[in-house]
Design a protein around this motif. Structure first.
Motif, mmCIF file in Angstrom:
data_model
loop_
_atom_site.group_PDB
_atom_site.id
_atom_site.type_symbol
_atom_site.label_atom_id
_atom_site.label_comp_id
_atom_site.label_asym_id
_atom_site.label_seq_id
_atom_site.Cartn_x
_atom_site.Cartn_y
_atom_site.Cartn_z
ATOM 1 N N CYS A 154 -24.636 18.511 17.491
ATOM 2 C CA CYS A 154 -24.700 17.817 16.202
ATOM 3 C C CYS A 154 -25.414 18.673 15.154
ATOM 4 C CB CYS A 154 -25.417 16.480 16.359
ATOM 5 S SG CYS A 154 -24.527 15.275 17.374
ATOM 6 N N CYS A 155 -26.498 19.315 15.557
ATOM 7 C CA CYS A 155 -27.252 20.166 14.617
ATOM 8 C C CYS A 155 -26.416 21.345 14.132
ATOM 9 C CB CYS A 155 -28.530 20.669 15.284
ATOM 10 S SG CYS A 155 -29.786 19.389 15.538
ATOM 11 N N ASP A 156 -25.617 21.913 15.024
ATOM 12 C CA ASP A 156 -24.739 23.025 14.638
ATOM 13 C C ASP A 156 -23.743 22.579 13.569
ATOM 14 O OD1 ASP A 156 -26.002 24.696 16.409
ATOM 15 O OD2 ASP A 156 -24.499 24.470 18.000
ATOM 16 N N LYS A 157 -23.221 21.374 13.716
ATOM 17 C CA LYS A 157 -22.250 20.856 12.741
ATOM 18 C C LYS A 157 -22.926 20.597 11.396
ATOM 19 C CE LYS A 157 -18.909 18.860 15.959
ATOM 20 N NZ LYS A 157 -19.258 19.749 17.058
ATOM 21 N N VAL A 158 -24.154 20.074 11.425
ATOM 22 C CA VAL A 158 -24.898 19.843 10.184
ATOM 23 C C VAL A 158 -25.195 21.169 9.490
ATOM 24 C CG1 VAL A 158 -27.116 19.071 9.237
ATOM 25 C CG2 VAL A 158 -25.912 17.646 10.903
ATOM 26 N N ASN A 159 -25.650 22.161 10.259
ATOM 27 C CA ASN A 159 -25.982 23.470 9.680
ATOM 28 C C ASN A 159 -24.758 24.147 9.073
ATOM 29 O OD1 ASN A 159 -28.716 23.359 10.327
ATOM 30 N ND2 ASN A 159 -28.396 24.222 12.372
ATOM 31 N N LEU A 160 -23.605 23.997 9.739
ATOM 32 C CA LEU A 160 -22.375 24.604 9.224
ATOM 33 C C LEU A 160 -21.995 23.998 7.873
ATOM 34 C CD1 LEU A 160 -20.054 26.565 9.748
ATOM 35 C CD2 LEU A 160 -18.856 24.714 10.949
ATOM 36 N N SER A 161 -22.065 22.665 7.778
ATOM 37 C CA SER A 161 -21.739 22.005 6.508
ATOM 38 C C SER A 161 -22.769 22.337 5.433
ATOM 39 C CB SER A 161 -21.653 20.490 6.709
ATOM 40 O OG SER A 161 -20.495 20.139 7.433
ATOM 41 N N TYR A 162 -24.029 22.450 5.842
ATOM 42 C CA TYR A 162 -25.081 22.797 4.870
ATOM 43 C C TYR A 162 -24.846 24.199 4.295
ATOM 44 C CZ TYR A 162 -29.636 23.958 2.928
ATOM 45 O OH TYR A 162 -30.637 24.365 2.081
ATOM 46 N N ASP A 163 -24.465 25.127 5.159
ATOM 47 C CA ASP A 163 -24.182 26.484 4.687
ATOM 48 C C ASP A 163 -23.007 26.489 3.715
ATOM 49 O OD1 ASP A 163 -26.225 27.474 6.225
ATOM 50 O OD2 ASP A 163 -24.944 28.067 7.905
ATOM 51 N N ARG A 164 -22.007 25.674 3.988
ATOM 52 C CA ARG A 164 -20.852 25.596 3.090
ATOM 53 C C ARG A 164 -21.262 25.001 1.740
ATOM 54 N NH1 ARG A 164 -16.739 23.157 7.631
ATOM 55 N NH2 ARG A 164 -16.115 25.147 8.585
ATOM 56 N N ILE A 165 -22.121 23.967 1.775
ATOM 57 C CA ILE A 165 -22.598 23.356 0.533
ATOM 58 C C ILE A 165 -23.380 24.380 -0.291
ATOM 59 C CG2 ILE A 165 -24.213 21.660 -0.417
ATOM 60 C CD1 ILE A 165 -23.404 19.779 1.840
ATOM 61 N N THR A 166 -24.231 25.162 0.381
ATOM 62 C CA THR A 166 -25.020 26.193 -0.308
ATOM 63 C C THR A 166 -24.110 27.224 -0.963
ATOM 64 O OG1 THR A 166 -26.808 25.907 1.303
ATOM 65 C CG2 THR A 166 -26.831 27.920 -0.010
ATOM 66 N N ILE A 187 -18.799 17.597 -2.035
ATOM 67 C CA ILE A 187 -19.059 16.182 -1.716
ATOM 68 C C ILE A 187 -18.560 15.849 -0.312
ATOM 69 C CG2 ILE A 187 -18.444 13.804 -2.321
ATOM 70 C CD1 ILE A 187 -18.402 14.694 -5.248
ATOM 71 N N LEU A 188 -17.391 16.397 0.043
ATOM 72 C CA LEU A 188 -16.843 16.154 1.382
ATOM 73 C C LEU A 188 -17.747 16.730 2.464
ATOM 74 C CD1 LEU A 188 -13.031 16.854 0.751
ATOM 75 C CD2 LEU A 188 -14.155 14.632 1.071
ATOM 76 N N GLU A 189 -18.303 17.905 2.226
ATOM 77 C CA GLU A 189 -19.216 18.510 3.200
ATOM 78 C C GLU A 189 -20.491 17.671 3.344
ATOM 79 O OE1 GLU A 189 -18.690 20.893 5.233
ATOM 80 O OE2 GLU A 189 -16.777 21.605 4.430
ATOM 81 N N ALA A 190 -20.970 17.118 2.226
ATOM 82 C CA ALA A 190 -22.152 16.249 2.280
ATOM 83 C C ALA A 190 -21.843 14.983 3.074
ATOM 84 C CB ALA A 190 -22.611 15.896 0.869
ATOM 85 N N ASP A 191 -20.610 14.476 2.925
ATOM 86 C CA ASP A 191 -20.194 13.288 3.679
ATOM 87 C C ASP A 191 -20.142 13.585 5.171
ATOM 88 O OD1 ASP A 191 -19.226 10.553 3.779
ATOM 89 O OD2 ASP A 191 -17.268 11.394 4.284
#
Length: 301
Positions: A154-166, A187-191
């Motif tokens: 789960c953390c890996d998925k959160v980190n991946l989306s966070y990197d994309r948002i950045t 917005i989709l990555e934040a969701d």
């Protein structure tokens, strides 16, 4: 009349391609989901020998955003049937226990959670939690490692989306004109992050609910005082009539703790002598399955 004719691989694939993949109307696709879901009922009409092949080559190739409520039910039936036959899930009582965490279709289940509509995603979360918290004896031997792997995933998925948002934020800030498409993607990555956090929350909550051992300390969800609530107590005794009283408590207090505090207030001697029936404001009876659960578990708010 007494024979049994299976739906074979070629015919099943042809029907799926026509009604699910290349549907002329969304209602056609929904009807296809319903029909294939029924095929996997108690008396399946699909050739059992092709279940895995059909699941991998057809259902798992469909865009998760096309799934409806009937679609997620269809997926769930195939998901459980295929993994049960592969002995990754083992039937027990009315459900299944997990014997191998490398489930067929698990990656697709995560895609549903992260990309489908909200209602479908929440149903997918329920399915993931269901199969991930009913752990069989084989995995129970290394339960700490299992928990760690799940949380790390789960953390890996959160980190991946966070990197994309950045990255998207940087591109938007450096752009000379408005980037609506990139803003939507952000917005989709934040969701996605919110949905993965929901998975972690439900996973911890369910593991906490089924834990029956003694605790050295409270779980994090109950380590603080919950929402302030008042419960009105009405006494039914064979002797003298007692006045109703108002008891102040909070949502994180357990049923057994509430009974102990009530006993102290009544200056009683044994908790076994107190029988408490809880009712909602509308008079609906609240069934208590385990007195170690907090009041909030029974929607007493």
């Amino acid at each position: 009349k007494d024979g049994q004719l299976w739906l074979c691989a070629d015919q099943a694939k042809q029907i799926w391609q026509c009604l699910a993949v290349n549907a002329a109307f969304s209602s056609d696709r929904d009807e296809c989901f319903r029909w294939f879901g029924k095929l996997m009922g108690e008396e399946p009409d699909l050739d059992p020998g092709i279940n895995k092949e059909f699941f991998e080559n057809n259902i798992l190739q469909l865009d998760p955003q096309l799934l409806t409520e009937s679609g997620i039910k269809c997926f769930e039936r195939f998901f459980k049937a295929v993994n049960s036959k592969e002995e990754k899930l083992k039937a027990k009582h009315r459900g299944y226990v997990l014997d191998d965490e490398d489930l067929i279709g698990r990656d697709y289940l995560w895609r549903i959670i992260m990309t489908s509509g909200e209602e479908i995603a929440f149903k997918a979360i329920e399915l993931l939690i269901e199969v991930s918290t009913a752990i069989g004896p084989h995995l129970q031997e290394n339960i700490s490692t299992f928990h760690e792997n799940f949380i790390n995933d789960c953390c890996d998925k959160v980190n991946l989306s966070y990197d994309r948002i950045t990255m998207l934020t940087k591109v938007i800030q450096e752009a000379t004109k408005e980037q609506k498409e990139l803003q939507v993607r952000r917005i989709l990555e934040a969701d996605i992050i919110c949905r993965v956090i929901k998975v972690v929350h439900e996973y911890i909550r369910e593991c906490d609910r089924v834990f029956t051992g003694e605790r050295m300390s409270l779980s994090l969800s109950r380590a603080s005082r919950g929402k302030h609530i008042c419960i009105y107590i009405r006494f039914q005794t064979n002797g003298r009539q007692l006045d109703d009283i108002e008891v102040t408590t909070h949502t994180n207090e357990t049923i057994i703790s509430f009974k102990r505090n009530l006993l102290k207030r009544l200056k009683g001697t044994s908790i076994e002598n107190i029988k408490i029936d809880l009712f909602n404001n509308n008079g609906e009876f609240i069934e208590i399955s385990d007195e170690r659960h907090p009041l909030s578990m029974y929607n007493i708010r």
